[in-house]
Design a protein around this motif. Sequence first.
Motif, mmCIF file in Angstrom:
data_model
loop_
_atom_site.group_PDB
_atom_site.id
_atom_site.type_symbol
_atom_site.label_atom_id
_atom_site.label_comp_id
_atom_site.label_asym_id
_atom_site.label_seq_id
_atom_site.Cartn_x
_atom_site.Cartn_y
_atom_site.Cartn_z
ATOM 1 N N UNK A 2 -13.484 34.836 18.836
ATOM 2 C CA UNK A 2 -13.107 33.483 18.425
ATOM 3 C C UNK A 2 -12.730 32.689 19.664
ATOM 4 N N UNK A 3 -13.064 31.422 19.654
ATOM 5 C CA UNK A 3 -12.723 30.527 20.755
ATOM 6 C C UNK A 3 -11.741 29.487 20.225
ATOM 7 N N UNK A 4 -10.619 29.358 20.904
ATOM 8 C CA UNK A 4 -9.603 28.362 20.554
ATOM 9 C C UNK A 4 -9.460 27.425 21.736
ATOM 10 N N UNK A 22 0.601 30.629 22.812
ATOM 11 C CA UNK A 22 -0.445 31.167 21.948
ATOM 12 C C UNK A 22 -1.107 32.382 22.604
ATOM 13 N N UNK A 23 -1.395 32.292 23.899
ATOM 14 C CA UNK A 23 -2.001 33.413 24.626
ATOM 15 C C UNK A 23 -1.068 34.617 24.619
ATOM 16 N N UNK A 24 0.201 34.383 24.865
ATOM 17 C CA UNK A 24 1.168 35.475 24.857
ATOM 18 C C UNK A 24 1.250 36.117 23.474
ATOM 19 N N UNK A 25 1.331 35.296 22.444
ATOM 20 C CA UNK A 25 1.417 35.814 21.079
ATOM 21 C C UNK A 25 0.200 36.640 20.697
ATOM 22 N N UNK A 26 -0.984 36.159 21.049
ATOM 23 C CA UNK A 26 -2.208 36.900 20.740
ATOM 24 C C UNK A 26 -2.279 38.200 21.539
ATOM 25 N N UNK A 29 -0.072 40.933 20.184
ATOM 26 C CA UNK A 29 -0.556 41.583 18.962
ATOM 27 C C UNK A 29 -1.820 42.400 19.207
ATOM 28 N N UNK A 30 -2.190 42.584 20.487
ATOM 29 C CA UNK A 30 -3.293 43.460 20.827
ATOM 30 C C UNK A 30 -4.625 42.791 21.068
ATOM 31 N N UNK A 31 -4.682 41.479 21.011
ATOM 32 C CA UNK A 31 -5.931 40.766 21.271
ATOM 33 C C UNK A 31 -6.174 40.626 22.776
ATOM 34 N N UNK A 32 -7.433 40.581 23.151
ATOM 35 C CA UNK A 32 -7.798 40.292 24.532
ATOM 36 C C UNK A 32 -7.854 38.777 24.685
ATOM 37 N N UNK A 33 -7.203 38.250 25.705
ATOM 38 C CA UNK A 33 -7.059 36.802 25.858
ATOM 39 C C UNK A 33 -7.548 36.375 27.240
ATOM 40 N N UNK A 34 -8.292 35.295 27.281
ATOM 41 C CA UNK A 34 -8.708 34.675 28.536
ATOM 42 C C UNK A 34 -8.233 33.222 28.513
ATOM 43 N N UNK A 35 -7.415 32.848 29.485
ATOM 44 C CA UNK A 35 -6.936 31.465 29.608
ATOM 45 C C UNK A 35 -7.682 30.834 30.772
#
Length: 62
Positions: A2-4, A22-26, A29-35
């Motif tokens: 998903x792209x936010x 939002x990045x920290x929260x995701x 919870x175990x999601x991979x995040x790219x900012x």
Amino acid sequence: MKIITNTNQKGGTGKTSLTLLLAYGLADTGHTVLVIDLDQQCDASYLLTRGAYNSSQTSYEV
């Protein structure tokens, strides 16, 4: 995948704060995040790297 996106032309609307929280929260919870920080002030990049980034590089060079 998903792209936010978080955009707003007006300054001072909390774009960086919302993005980082939002990045920290995701991530928490175990999601991979790219900012990707394309703001000229680079506040998100600075905060995420604790100041250990080369401020002479631009998004074009990356």
